[in-house]
Design an enzyme around this catalytic site. Structure first.
Site, PDB file in Angstrom:
ATOM      1  N   ASP A  35      -6.704   0.811  -5.493  1.00  0.00           N
ATOM      2  CA  ASP A  35      -6.413   1.866  -4.512  1.00  0.00           C
ATOM      3  C   ASP A  35      -7.216   3.134  -4.815  1.00  0.00           C
ATOM      4  O   ASP A  35      -7.601   3.379  -5.958  1.00  0.00           O
ATOM      5  CB  ASP A  35      -4.906   2.162  -4.537  1.00  0.00           C
ATOM      6  N   GLY A  38     -10.705   5.580  -0.522  1.00  0.00           N
ATOM      7  CA  GLY A  38     -10.844   6.580   0.539  1.00  0.00           C
ATOM      8  C   GLY A  38     -10.804   7.994  -0.029  1.00  0.00           C
ATOM      9  O   GLY A  38     -11.648   8.840   0.301  1.00  0.00           O
ATOM     10  N   ARG A  39      -9.847   8.251  -0.914  1.00  0.00           N
ATOM     11  CA  ARG A  39      -9.735   9.590  -1.512  1.00  0.00           C
ATOM     12  C   ARG A  39     -10.947   9.915  -2.377  1.00  0.00           C
ATOM     13  O   ARG A  39     -11.419  11.045  -2.414  1.00  0.00           O
ATOM     14  CB  ARG A  39      -8.445   9.685  -2.348  1.00  0.00           C
ATOM     15  N   ASN A  83      -3.316  -3.610   6.394  1.00  0.00           N
ATOM     16  CA  ASN A  83      -4.517  -2.771   6.500  1.00  0.00           C
ATOM     17  C   ASN A  83      -5.204  -2.869   7.871  1.00  0.00           C
ATOM     18  O   ASN A  83      -6.085  -2.059   8.183  1.00  0.00           O
ATOM     19  CB  ASN A  83      -5.523  -3.085   5.387  1.00  0.00           C
ATOM     20  N   TRP A  84      -4.777  -3.809   8.723  1.00  0.00           N
ATOM     21  CA  TRP A  84      -5.297  -3.862  10.103  1.00  0.00           C
ATOM     22  C   TRP A  84      -4.913  -2.602  10.869  1.00  0.00           C
ATOM     23  O   TRP A  84      -5.478  -2.320  11.923  1.00  0.00           O
ATOM     24  CB  TRP A  84      -4.750  -5.086  10.841  1.00  0.00           C
ATOM     25  N   ARG A 205       3.835   2.301  -6.193  1.00  0.00           N
ATOM     26  CA  ARG A 205       4.536   1.377  -5.282  1.00  0.00           C
ATOM     27  C   ARG A 205       3.792   0.043  -5.233  1.00  0.00           C
ATOM     28  O   ARG A 205       2.637  -0.064  -5.631  1.00  0.00           O
ATOM     29  CB  ARG A 205       4.665   1.976  -3.878  1.00  0.00           C
ATOM     30  N   SER A 207       3.306  -1.881  -2.365  1.00  0.00           N
ATOM     31  CA  SER A 207       2.549  -2.105  -1.123  1.00  0.00           C
ATOM     32  C   SER A 207       2.421  -3.602  -0.782  1.00  0.00           C
ATOM     33  O   SER A 207       1.353  -4.069  -0.371  1.00  0.00           O
ATOM     34  CB  SER A 207       1.172  -1.439  -1.199  1.00  0.00           C
TER      35      SER A 207
END
Ligand code: IPE
Ligand code: IPE
Ligand code: MG
Length: 253
Positions: A35, A38-39, A83-84, A205, A207
Protein backbone atom coordinates in the site's frame (compact mmCIF):
# COMPACT_ATOMS: atom_id res chain seq x y z
CA UNK A 1 18.63 -13.92 -6.75
CA UNK A 2 19.86 -17.49 -6.60
CA UNK A 3 18.03 -20.32 -8.19
CA UNK A 4 19.35 -23.33 -6.34
CA UNK A 5 19.77 -24.04 -2.66
CA UNK A 6 18.02 -21.26 -0.79
CA UNK A 7 19.79 -22.02 2.44
CA UNK A 8 23.21 -21.40 0.93
CA UNK A 9 25.24 -18.48 2.17
CA UNK A 10 24.51 -15.28 0.25
CA UNK A 11 24.72 -11.53 0.80
CA UNK A 12 21.06 -11.17 1.73
CA UNK A 13 21.25 -13.90 4.36
CA UNK A 14 24.42 -12.44 5.81
CA UNK A 15 22.83 -8.98 6.00
CA UNK A 16 19.67 -10.42 7.53
CA UNK A 17 21.74 -12.21 10.14
CA UNK A 18 23.52 -8.96 11.07
CA UNK A 19 20.16 -7.18 11.23
CA UNK A 20 18.98 -9.58 13.92
CA UNK A 21 16.99 -12.06 11.81
CA UNK A 22 17.18 -15.64 13.03
CA UNK A 23 17.81 -17.57 9.81
CA UNK A 24 16.74 -20.82 11.44
CA UNK A 25 13.23 -19.50 12.22
CA UNK A 26 12.11 -17.76 9.08
CA UNK A 27 8.40 -17.47 8.30
CA UNK A 28 7.55 -20.01 5.59
CA UNK A 29 4.93 -17.74 4.04
CA UNK A 30 4.94 -13.94 3.92
CA UNK A 31 1.94 -12.01 2.59
CA UNK A 32 2.23 -8.33 1.71
CA UNK A 33 -0.41 -5.62 1.34
CA UNK A 34 1.60 -3.32 -0.91
CA UNK A 35 0.00 0.00 0.00
CA UNK A 36 0.95 3.66 -0.42
CA UNK A 37 1.89 3.90 -4.10
CA UNK A 38 -0.57 6.74 -4.65
CA UNK A 39 0.58 8.76 -1.64
CA UNK A 40 4.21 8.19 -2.56
CA UNK A 41 3.56 9.68 -6.02
CA UNK A 42 1.41 12.52 -4.70
CA UNK A 43 4.12 13.58 -2.27
CA UNK A 44 6.38 14.02 -5.30
CA UNK A 45 3.78 15.87 -7.36
CA UNK A 46 3.55 12.92 -9.76
CA UNK A 47 0.50 11.02 -11.07
CA UNK A 48 -0.67 7.99 -9.07
CA UNK A 49 0.28 5.64 -11.88
CA UNK A 50 3.88 6.71 -11.48
CA UNK A 51 3.62 5.37 -7.92
CA UNK A 52 2.32 2.06 -9.21
CA UNK A 53 5.23 1.80 -11.65
CA UNK A 54 7.67 2.39 -8.79
CA UNK A 55 5.74 -0.14 -6.73
CA UNK A 56 6.26 -2.73 -9.44
CA UNK A 57 9.98 -1.94 -9.57
CA UNK A 58 10.14 -2.45 -5.83
CA UNK A 59 8.26 -5.74 -5.98
CA UNK A 60 11.00 -7.16 -8.23
CA UNK A 61 13.55 -6.37 -5.52
CA UNK A 62 11.49 -7.65 -2.62
CA UNK A 63 10.75 -10.90 -4.47
CA UNK A 64 14.47 -11.38 -5.12
CA UNK A 65 15.30 -10.62 -1.48
CA UNK A 66 12.66 -13.01 -0.14
CA UNK A 67 13.95 -15.71 -2.47
CA UNK A 68 17.57 -15.18 -1.41
CA UNK A 69 16.58 -15.05 2.23
CA UNK A 70 14.97 -18.47 1.91
CA UNK A 71 11.27 -17.58 2.18
CA UNK A 72 9.27 -20.37 0.54
CA UNK A 73 6.03 -18.53 -0.21
CA UNK A 74 5.42 -14.86 -0.98
CA UNK A 75 1.88 -13.66 -1.66
CA UNK A 76 1.29 -10.07 -2.70
CA UNK A 77 -1.91 -8.05 -3.02
CA UNK A 78 -1.67 -6.42 -6.44
CA UNK A 79 -5.31 -5.50 -7.12
CA UNK A 80 -8.28 -6.02 -4.85
CA UNK A 81 -11.81 -6.95 -5.84
CA UNK A 82 -12.75 -3.48 -4.55
CA UNK A 83 -10.07 -1.59 -6.51
CA UNK A 84 -12.43 -1.43 -9.55
CA UNK A 85 -13.98 1.52 -7.66
CA UNK A 86 -10.97 3.66 -8.60
CA UNK A 87 -11.00 6.15 -11.50
CA UNK A 88 -11.13 4.32 -14.86
CA UNK A 89 -7.74 5.61 -16.03
CA UNK A 90 -6.04 4.30 -12.89
CA UNK A 91 -7.71 0.91 -13.25
CA UNK A 92 -6.72 0.75 -16.90
CA UNK A 93 -3.15 1.76 -16.10
CA UNK A 94 -2.89 -0.90 -13.41
CA UNK A 95 -4.22 -3.59 -15.77
CA UNK A 96 -1.71 -2.58 -18.45
CA UNK A 97 1.09 -2.60 -15.88
CA UNK A 98 0.14 -6.09 -14.71
CA UNK A 99 0.05 -7.37 -18.27
CA UNK A 100 3.43 -5.88 -19.13
CA UNK A 101 4.99 -7.05 -15.87
CA UNK A 102 3.82 -10.64 -16.30
CA UNK A 103 5.21 -10.66 -19.84
CA UNK A 104 8.51 -8.96 -18.98
CA UNK A 105 9.24 -10.99 -15.85
CA UNK A 106 8.74 -14.47 -17.28
CA UNK A 107 12.43 -14.80 -18.14
CA UNK A 108 13.50 -13.60 -14.68
CA UNK A 109 11.19 -16.16 -13.07
CA UNK A 110 12.55 -18.99 -15.20
CA UNK A 111 16.15 -17.98 -14.53
CA UNK A 112 15.54 -17.81 -10.81
CA UNK A 113 13.38 -20.88 -10.34
CA UNK A 114 10.34 -18.80 -9.26
CA UNK A 115 6.95 -20.45 -9.50
CA UNK A 116 4.16 -17.95 -10.08
CA UNK A 117 0.61 -18.61 -9.01
CA UNK A 118 -2.57 -16.56 -8.89
CA UNK A 119 -5.29 -15.83 -6.39
CA UNK A 120 -8.50 -14.02 -7.29
CA UNK A 121 -11.33 -14.06 -9.82
CA UNK A 122 -9.05 -14.32 -12.83
CA UNK A 123 -11.97 -15.09 -15.16
CA UNK A 124 -13.21 -11.49 -14.71
CA UNK A 125 -10.00 -10.00 -16.12
CA UNK A 126 -9.60 -9.02 -19.78
CA UNK A 127 -8.80 -11.94 -22.10
CA UNK A 128 -5.34 -10.49 -22.90
CA UNK A 129 -4.34 -10.10 -19.26
CA UNK A 130 -5.82 -13.46 -18.33
CA UNK A 131 -3.87 -15.15 -21.10
CA UNK A 132 -0.48 -13.72 -20.13
CA UNK A 133 -1.05 -14.46 -16.43
CA UNK A 134 -2.14 -18.04 -17.06
CA UNK A 135 0.75 -18.55 -19.50
CA UNK A 136 3.22 -17.40 -16.86
CA UNK A 137 1.67 -19.74 -14.29
CA UNK A 138 1.84 -22.68 -16.71
CA UNK A 139 5.39 -21.93 -17.87
CA UNK A 140 6.75 -21.65 -14.32
CA UNK A 141 4.78 -24.58 -12.92
CA UNK A 142 7.78 -26.89 -12.69
CA UNK A 143 9.97 -24.38 -10.83
CA UNK A 144 10.93 -25.46 -7.35
CA UNK A 145 12.13 -22.19 -5.79
CA UNK A 146 10.00 -19.55 -4.10
CA UNK A 147 6.25 -19.72 -4.80
CA UNK A 148 5.17 -16.22 -5.74
CA UNK A 149 1.41 -15.72 -5.63
CA UNK A 150 -0.05 -12.64 -7.26
CA UNK A 151 -3.44 -11.71 -5.83
CA UNK A 152 -5.32 -9.99 -8.66
CA UNK A 153 -9.01 -9.11 -8.50
CA UNK A 154 -8.73 -10.81 -5.13
CA UNK A 155 -11.15 -10.43 -2.25
CA UNK A 156 -11.11 -12.52 0.89
CA UNK A 157 -14.90 -12.60 1.04
CA UNK A 158 -15.16 -13.46 -2.65
CA UNK A 159 -12.72 -16.33 -2.10
CA UNK A 160 -14.88 -17.74 0.69
CA UNK A 161 -18.02 -17.29 -1.44
CA UNK A 162 -16.31 -19.14 -4.31
CA UNK A 163 -15.37 -21.98 -1.96
CA UNK A 164 -18.96 -22.22 -0.69
CA UNK A 165 -20.27 -22.27 -4.27
CA UNK A 166 -17.91 -25.16 -5.07
CA UNK A 167 -19.09 -27.09 -2.03
CA UNK A 168 -22.76 -26.57 -2.86
CA UNK A 169 -22.16 -27.52 -6.50
CA UNK A 170 -20.37 -30.68 -5.35
CA UNK A 171 -23.44 -31.63 -3.32
CA UNK A 172 -22.03 -31.52 0.20
CA UNK A 173 -24.53 -31.72 3.06
CA UNK A 174 -24.48 -29.30 6.03
CA UNK A 175 -22.92 -31.88 8.33
CA UNK A 176 -20.09 -32.50 5.86
CA UNK A 177 -18.92 -28.89 6.15
CA UNK A 178 -15.78 -28.52 8.22
CA UNK A 179 -13.03 -25.94 8.37
CA UNK A 180 -10.72 -28.38 6.59
CA UNK A 181 -13.22 -28.80 3.77
CA UNK A 182 -13.65 -25.04 3.29
CA UNK A 183 -9.85 -24.59 3.38
CA UNK A 184 -9.52 -27.28 0.74
CA UNK A 185 -11.71 -25.24 -1.64
CA UNK A 186 -9.86 -21.94 -1.41
CA UNK A 187 -7.82 -20.70 -4.39
CA UNK A 188 -4.49 -22.32 -3.44
CA UNK A 189 -5.36 -24.98 -0.88
CA UNK A 190 -1.95 -26.66 -1.03
CA UNK A 191 -0.11 -23.60 0.30
CA UNK A 192 0.61 -23.14 4.00
CA UNK A 193 -1.25 -20.24 5.61
CA UNK A 194 0.72 -17.00 5.87
CA UNK A 195 2.78 -16.66 9.04
CA UNK A 196 3.54 -12.99 8.62
CA UNK A 197 1.42 -10.34 6.93
CA UNK A 198 3.14 -7.05 6.21
CA UNK A 199 1.23 -3.89 5.35
CA UNK A 200 3.08 -0.80 4.18
CA UNK A 201 2.13 2.89 4.36
CA UNK A 202 0.90 2.85 7.93
CA UNK A 203 -2.72 1.76 7.54
CA UNK A 204 -3.74 -0.82 10.17
CA UNK A 205 -6.45 -2.85 8.43
CA UNK A 206 -6.92 -6.03 6.40
CA UNK A 207 -8.69 -4.53 3.38
CA UNK A 208 -10.19 -7.94 2.62
CA UNK A 209 -6.87 -9.77 2.15
CA UNK A 210 -6.59 -13.49 3.00
CA UNK A 211 -9.38 -13.29 5.58
CA UNK A 212 -9.60 -17.04 6.06
CA UNK A 213 -5.91 -17.99 5.79
CA UNK A 214 -4.81 -14.98 7.82
CA UNK A 215 -6.85 -15.91 10.88
CA UNK A 216 -3.71 -16.43 12.97
CA UNK A 217 -1.00 -14.68 10.99
CA UNK A 218 1.10 -12.01 12.67
CA UNK A 219 0.43 -8.55 11.29
CA UNK A 220 3.33 -6.10 10.99
CA UNK A 221 2.66 -2.59 9.73
CA UNK A 222 5.46 -0.47 8.29
CA UNK A 223 5.02 3.27 7.92
CA UNK A 224 7.09 3.30 4.76
CA UNK A 225 5.11 3.50 1.49
CA UNK A 226 5.48 0.44 -0.74
CA UNK A 227 7.84 1.98 -3.36
CA UNK A 228 10.35 2.60 -0.54
CA UNK A 229 9.91 -0.64 1.37
CA UNK A 230 13.39 -2.13 1.07
CA UNK A 231 15.61 -4.81 2.47
CA UNK A 232 16.02 -3.05 5.81
CA UNK A 233 12.25 -2.87 6.37
CA UNK A 234 11.85 -6.49 5.29
CA UNK A 235 14.42 -7.61 7.86
CA UNK A 236 12.75 -5.45 10.52
CA UNK A 237 9.37 -7.04 9.79
CA UNK A 238 10.80 -10.56 9.98
CA UNK A 239 12.66 -9.78 13.21
CA UNK A 240 9.47 -8.29 14.71
CA UNK A 241 7.60 -11.43 13.71
CA UNK A 242 10.26 -13.55 15.42
CA UNK A 243 9.75 -11.68 18.68
CA UNK A 244 6.03 -12.37 18.76
CA UNK A 245 4.53 -15.26 20.70
CA UNK A 246 2.03 -17.13 18.58
CA UNK A 247 -0.56 -18.85 20.72
CA UNK A 248 -3.35 -20.02 18.38
CA UNK A 249 -5.81 -19.69 21.23
CA UNK A 250 -3.85 -21.81 23.68
CA UNK A 251 -1.95 -20.81 26.80
CA UNK A 252 1.75 -20.41 26.08
CA UNK A 253 4.01 -19.90 29.09
C1 IPE B 1 -1.51 0.27 -3.40
O1 IPE B 1 -1.28 1.63 -3.39
C2 IPE B 1 -1.65 -0.29 -4.78
C3 IPE B 1 -3.00 -0.68 -5.16
C4 IPE B 1 -4.04 -0.66 -4.38
C5 IPE B 1 -3.20 -1.13 -6.52
P1 IPE B 1 -2.47 2.67 -3.36
O2 IPE B 1 -2.80 3.04 -4.78
O3 IPE B 1 -3.60 2.16 -2.57
O4 IPE B 1 -1.78 3.88 -2.65
P2 IPE B 1 -2.49 4.91 -1.64
O5 IPE B 1 -3.07 4.10 -0.53
O6 IPE B 1 -3.54 5.62 -2.43
O7 IPE B 1 -1.38 5.78 -1.20
C1 IPE C 1 -5.38 -2.81 -0.50
O1 IPE C 1 -5.08 -1.47 -0.54
C2 IPE C 1 -5.31 -3.41 -1.88
C3 IPE C 1 -3.97 -3.52 -2.45
C4 IPE C 1 -2.85 -3.19 -1.88
C5 IPE C 1 -3.92 -4.07 -3.79
P1 IPE C 1 -6.18 -0.34 -0.70
O2 IPE C 1 -5.44 0.94 -0.79
O3 IPE C 1 -7.09 -0.66 -1.83
O4 IPE C 1 -7.00 -0.46 0.65
P2 IPE C 1 -7.92 0.61 1.39
O5 IPE C 1 -8.89 1.10 0.36
O6 IPE C 1 -7.02 1.70 1.87
O7 IPE C 1 -8.54 -0.14 2.52
MG1 MG D 1 -4.11 2.34 -0.62
Amino acid sequence: MRSQDKAEDNAVRRQADSAGVDLARLPAHIAIIMDGNGRWAKARGRPRLMGHREGYRNLRKVLADCSDLGIRYLTVYAFSAENWRRPPDEVEGLMKLLERAARDELRMMLQNNVRMRLAGRIDELSPALRRVLLDTVATTEGNTGIVFTLAVNYGGRAEIVDAVRDLVAAGFEPNDITEELVSAHLYNPDQPEPDLMIRTAGEVRWSNFLLWQGAYCELVVSDVPWPEFGRRQLFEAVATFQHRTRKFGAVVE
